[in-house]
Design a protein around this motif. Structure first.
Motif, PDB file in Angstrom:
ATOM      1  N   LEU A  11       8.240  11.276  28.136  1.00  0.00           N
ATOM      2  CA  LEU A  11       7.395  10.587  29.106  1.00  0.00           C
ATOM      3  C   LEU A  11       8.209   9.986  30.252  1.00  0.00           C
ATOM      4  O   LEU A  11       7.743   9.942  31.397  1.00  0.00           O
ATOM      5  N   ILE A  12       9.421   9.510  29.959  1.00  0.00           N
ATOM      6  CA  ILE A  12      10.286   8.991  31.026  1.00  0.00           C
ATOM      7  C   ILE A  12      10.586  10.101  32.029  1.00  0.00           C
ATOM      8  O   ILE A  12      10.567   9.883  33.262  1.00  0.00           O
ATOM      9  N   GLU A  13      10.871  11.280  31.546  1.00  0.00           N
ATOM     10  CA  GLU A  13      11.144  12.419  32.430  1.00  0.00           C
ATOM     11  C   GLU A  13       9.943  12.711  33.318  1.00  0.00           C
ATOM     12  O   GLU A  13      10.097  13.056  34.496  1.00  0.00           O
ATOM     13  N   ARG A  14       8.734  12.539  32.777  1.00  0.00           N
ATOM     14  CA  ARG A  14       7.533  12.874  33.547  1.00  0.00           C
ATOM     15  C   ARG A  14       7.083  11.735  34.446  1.00  0.00           C
ATOM     16  O   ARG A  14       6.686  11.962  35.595  1.00  0.00           O
ATOM     17  N   LEU A  15       7.130  10.487  33.945  1.00  0.00           N
ATOM     18  CA  LEU A  15       6.551   9.363  34.680  1.00  0.00           C
ATOM     19  C   LEU A  15       7.571   8.544  35.463  1.00  0.00           C
ATOM     20  O   LEU A  15       7.206   7.870  36.437  1.00  0.00           O
ATOM     21  N   PHE A  34      13.296  -1.197  24.193  1.00  0.00           N
ATOM     22  CA  PHE A  34      14.027  -1.298  22.924  1.00  0.00           C
ATOM     23  C   PHE A  34      14.246   0.089  22.309  1.00  0.00           C
ATOM     24  O   PHE A  34      15.348   0.410  21.843  1.00  0.00           O
ATOM     25  N   HIS A  35      13.190   0.919  22.290  1.00  0.00           N
ATOM     26  CA  HIS A  35      13.306   2.258  21.698  1.00  0.00           C
ATOM     27  C   HIS A  35      14.228   3.152  22.530  1.00  0.00           C
ATOM     28  O   HIS A  35      14.937   4.004  21.965  1.00  0.00           O
ATOM     29  N   MET A  36      14.224   2.976  23.835  1.00  0.00           N
ATOM     30  CA  MET A  36      15.137   3.758  24.680  1.00  0.00           C
ATOM     31  C   MET A  36      16.592   3.443  24.341  1.00  0.00           C
ATOM     32  O   MET A  36      17.419   4.354  24.158  1.00  0.00           O
ATOM     33  N   LYS A  37      16.905   2.155  24.227  1.00  0.00           N
ATOM     34  CA  LYS A  37      18.265   1.753  23.882  1.00  0.00           C
ATOM     35  C   LYS A  37      18.623   2.189  22.464  1.00  0.00           C
ATOM     36  O   LYS A  37      19.764   2.583  22.188  1.00  0.00           O
ATOM     37  N   SER A  38      17.640   2.103  21.575  1.00  0.00           N
ATOM     38  CA  SER A  38      17.876   2.505  20.187  1.00  0.00           C
ATOM     39  C   SER A  38      18.207   3.993  20.093  1.00  0.00           C
ATOM     40  O   SER A  38      19.083   4.399  19.320  1.00  0.00           O
ATOM     41  N   LEU A  39      17.534   4.829  20.892  1.00  0.00           N
ATOM     42  CA  LEU A  39      17.815   6.263  20.888  1.00  0.00           C
ATOM     43  C   LEU A  39      19.235   6.534  21.396  1.00  0.00           C
ATOM     44  O   LEU A  39      19.945   7.390  20.839  1.00  0.00           O
ATOM     45  N   GLU A  40      19.627   5.809  22.419  1.00  0.00           N
ATOM     46  CA  GLU A  40      20.986   5.975  22.939  1.00  0.00           C
ATOM     47  C   GLU A  40      22.021   5.572  21.881  1.00  0.00           C
ATOM     48  O   GLU A  40      23.059   6.223  21.723  1.00  0.00           O
ATOM     49  N   GLU A  41      21.723   4.511  21.136  1.00  0.00           N
ATOM     50  CA  GLU A  41      22.635   4.076  20.078  1.00  0.00           C
ATOM     51  C   GLU A  41      22.694   5.092  18.946  1.00  0.00           C
ATOM     52  O   GLU A  41      23.761   5.344  18.374  1.00  0.00           O
ATOM     53  N   ASP A  42      21.545   5.689  18.659  1.00  0.00           N
ATOM     54  CA  ASP A  42      21.515   6.708  17.601  1.00  0.00           C
ATOM     55  C   ASP A  42      22.424   7.879  17.935  1.00  0.00           C
ATOM     56  O   ASP A  42      23.129   8.414  17.063  1.00  0.00           O
ATOM     57  N   LEU A  43      22.416   8.289  19.183  1.00  0.00           N
ATOM     58  CA  LEU A  43      23.155   9.477  19.598  1.00  0.00           C
ATOM     59  C   LEU A  43      24.539   9.153  20.174  1.00  0.00           C
ATOM     60  O   LEU A  43      25.359  10.057  20.387  1.00  0.00           O
ATOM     61  N   GLY A  44      24.784   7.883  20.473  1.00  0.00           N
ATOM     62  CA  GLY A  44      26.094   7.486  20.981  1.00  0.00           C
ATOM     63  C   GLY A  44      26.383   7.942  22.387  1.00  0.00           C
ATOM     64  O   GLY A  44      27.539   8.190  22.734  1.00  0.00           O
ATOM     65  N   VAL A  45      25.341   8.072  23.211  1.00  0.00           N
ATOM     66  CA  VAL A  45      25.523   8.537  24.578  1.00  0.00           C
ATOM     67  C   VAL A  45      24.408   7.965  25.446  1.00  0.00           C
ATOM     68  O   VAL A  45      23.287   7.725  24.971  1.00  0.00           O
ATOM     69  N   ALA A  46      24.703   7.737  26.727  1.00  0.00           N
ATOM     70  CA  ALA A  46      23.684   7.248  27.657  1.00  0.00           C
ATOM     71  C   ALA A  46      22.700   8.370  27.990  1.00  0.00           C
ATOM     72  O   ALA A  46      23.110   9.480  28.324  1.00  0.00           O
ATOM     73  N   LEU A  47      21.430   8.082  27.885  1.00  0.00           N
ATOM     74  CA  LEU A  47      20.383   9.085  28.144  1.00  0.00           C
ATOM     75  C   LEU A  47      19.555   8.749  29.367  1.00  0.00           C
ATOM     76  O   LEU A  47      18.900   9.636  29.931  1.00  0.00           O
ATOM     77  N   PHE A  48      19.549   7.464  29.763  1.00  0.00           N
ATOM     78  CA  PHE A  48      18.702   7.017  30.872  1.00  0.00           C
ATOM     79  C   PHE A  48      19.562   6.271  31.898  1.00  0.00           C
ATOM     80  O   PHE A  48      20.532   5.599  31.554  1.00  0.00           O
ATOM     81  N   GLU A  49      19.147   6.368  33.150  1.00  0.00           N
ATOM     82  CA  GLU A  49      19.803   5.601  34.209  1.00  0.00           C
ATOM     83  C   GLU A  49      18.771   5.207  35.256  1.00  0.00           C
ATOM     84  O   GLU A  49      17.822   5.954  35.515  1.00  0.00           O
ATOM     85  N   GLY A  53      14.619   2.053  41.614  1.00  0.00           N
ATOM     86  CA  GLY A  53      13.421   1.515  40.961  1.00  0.00           C
ATOM     87  C   GLY A  53      12.773   2.454  39.958  1.00  0.00           C
ATOM     88  O   GLY A  53      11.684   2.151  39.464  1.00  0.00           O
ATOM     89  N   ARG A  54      13.422   3.538  39.686  1.00  0.00           N
ATOM     90  CA  ARG A  54      12.880   4.475  38.703  1.00  0.00           C
ATOM     91  C   ARG A  54      13.907   4.764  37.608  1.00  0.00           C
ATOM     92  O   ARG A  54      15.099   4.487  37.770  1.00  0.00           O
ATOM     93  N   ILE A  55      13.428   5.339  36.516  1.00  0.00           N
ATOM     94  CA  ILE A  55      14.299   5.700  35.402  1.00  0.00           C
ATOM     95  C   ILE A  55      14.433   7.222  35.368  1.00  0.00           C
ATOM     96  O   ILE A  55      13.431   7.952  35.333  1.00  0.00           O
ATOM     97  N   TRP A  56      15.692   7.670  35.355  1.00  0.00           N
ATOM     98  CA  TRP A  56      15.965   9.111  35.336  1.00  0.00           C
ATOM     99  C   TRP A  56      16.758   9.448  34.069  1.00  0.00           C
ATOM    100  O   TRP A  56      17.401   8.597  33.464  1.00  0.00           O
ATOM    101  N   LYS A  62      18.962  15.118  29.948  1.00  0.00           N
ATOM    102  CA  LYS A  62      18.363  16.393  30.325  1.00  0.00           C
ATOM    103  C   LYS A  62      18.629  17.473  29.269  1.00  0.00           C
ATOM    104  O   LYS A  62      17.795  18.350  29.030  1.00  0.00           O
ATOM    105  N   ALA A  63      19.813  17.419  28.642  1.00  0.00           N
ATOM    106  CA  ALA A  63      20.133  18.389  27.594  1.00  0.00           C
ATOM    107  C   ALA A  63      19.239  18.188  26.376  1.00  0.00           C
ATOM    108  O   ALA A  63      18.848  19.148  25.688  1.00  0.00           O
ATOM    109  N   LEU A  64      18.918  16.925  26.085  1.00  0.00           N
ATOM    110  CA  LEU A  64      18.057  16.620  24.930  1.00  0.00           C
ATOM    111  C   LEU A  64      16.593  16.910  25.221  1.00  0.00           C
ATOM    112  O   LEU A  64      15.820  17.217  24.305  1.00  0.00           O
ATOM    113  N   HIS A  65      16.192  16.828  26.472  1.00  0.00           N
ATOM    114  CA  HIS A  65      14.780  16.908  26.841  1.00  0.00           C
ATOM    115  C   HIS A  65      14.038  18.127  26.277  1.00  0.00           C
ATOM    116  O   HIS A  65      12.950  17.966  25.689  1.00  0.00           O
TER     117      HIS A  65
END
Length: 301
Positions: A11-15, A34-49, A53-56, A62-65
């Motif tokens: 949904l972040i990718e779309r919205l 919280f869930h966004m940060k938790s996913l990054e912690e699970d995988l040990g890599v930054a997924l969002f930036e 004013g938007r989240i990409w 993008k590789a996980l998407h």
């Protein structure tokens, strides 16, 4: 890594906005973050930036998407696949019944259930009472129906659907037809049809004979309740039968009955049973409720 976290990534990718994702999922914005940060912690890599004013998604995001899209889509398909079973549009129900319940009460109940839930396949097994109780004990049936007097076996839950009287049945042409009551000795002098080995009725008849100090003249043994009634209708034999099972024959003048001697109102239990440890299912629970609601205690003939 769970499905909700992957769904948020999709949904972040779309919205591109956390507020819009929160609205889409009917969640609070901090929970989504919280869930966004938790996913990054699970995988040990930054997924969002955050940019302008938007989240990409980052390159890793993008590789996980595409995998997240596939996994969330498969989860949705899986939910739809099993929802039919929850909504009773599909399913298989195994019912075990003794010969009396299987011929007297169950056909009407099962027929109405199948009419209301056309996607359900019902397998009705009719066996002697002891076999039915064994099937239930070993969890080889979802629900069972049988006549009983004693309490249930350990681990089995019984619900009494009907307390009814067992009576002596005979033809209108039989000598008993002119009597107002019976004695144990009169019964002992008549040709008696015994029910099949392992049936509740056989056990009851043998117990009655022992307690009364008589010997039943068992000239015939029949494993079909309907065949018992038809044979008695011919005039030479008597037998024992639940009162509810002869309503139509009495109304049609084919059979008559009298109480068991000195035991008027002697009742037995028509039970619906299920294993207490058997996992519950929407189908089994719905059928149990349907059976209780559909069950109509018959009036005396």
């Amino acid at each position: 890594m769970n499905l909700l976290k992957l769904q948020i990534l999709v949904l972040i990718e779309r919205l591109k906005k956390v507020t819009d994702v929160a609205k889409e999922l009917d969640m609070k914005q901090p929970t989504v973050t919280f869930h966004m940060k938790s996913l990054e912690e699970d995988l040990g890599v930054a997924l969002f930036e955050a940019k302008r004013g938007r989240i990409w998604l980052t390159e890793a995001g993008k590789a996980l998407h595409p995998y997240a899209v596939k996994m969330t889509a498969m989860a949705l398909e899986a939910r739809k696949a099993v929802q039919d079973y929850a909504d009773l549009n599909k399913g298989h129900l195994q019912i075990a019944a003794d010969s009396l319940m299987g011929s007297i009460h169950l056909p009407r109940i099962v027929n109405r259930f199948c009419r209301e839930y056309p996607g359900i396949q019902v397998e009705l097994t009719v066996q002697p009472s002891r076999v039915v109780q064994e099937l239930m004990y070993h969890q080889e049936a979802d629900v069972a129906f049988y006549y009983a007097q004693d309490g249930p076996s350990k681990g089995i839950t019984e619900e009494v659907l009907l307390d009814e009287e067992l009576v002596v049945i005979f033809s209108p042409n039989h000598p008993f037809a002119s009597l107002k009551s019976l004695t144990d000795q009169l019964i002992a002098q008549q040709f008696f049809i015994q029910h099949a080995e392992g049936s509740f009725m056989r056990d009851f008849a043998r117990s009655y004979a022992i307690k009364s100090g008589i010997h039943l003249w068992e000239r015939m043994i029949i494993n079909s309740p309907e065949a018992v009634k038809h044979t008695v209708e011919d005039g030479d034999f008597i037998s024992l039968f639940p009162l509810s099972g002869i309503r139509d024959e009495v109304a049609g003048g084919k059979l008559m009955y009298l109480p068991v001697p000195e035991k008027p109102g002697k009742t037995v239990k028509a039970c619906m049973a299920y294993h207490a440890d058997q996992p519950s299912s929407p189908l089994r629970e719905q059928f149990k409720q349907f059976a209780k609601q559909t069950w109509i205690a018959p009036e005396n003939p």
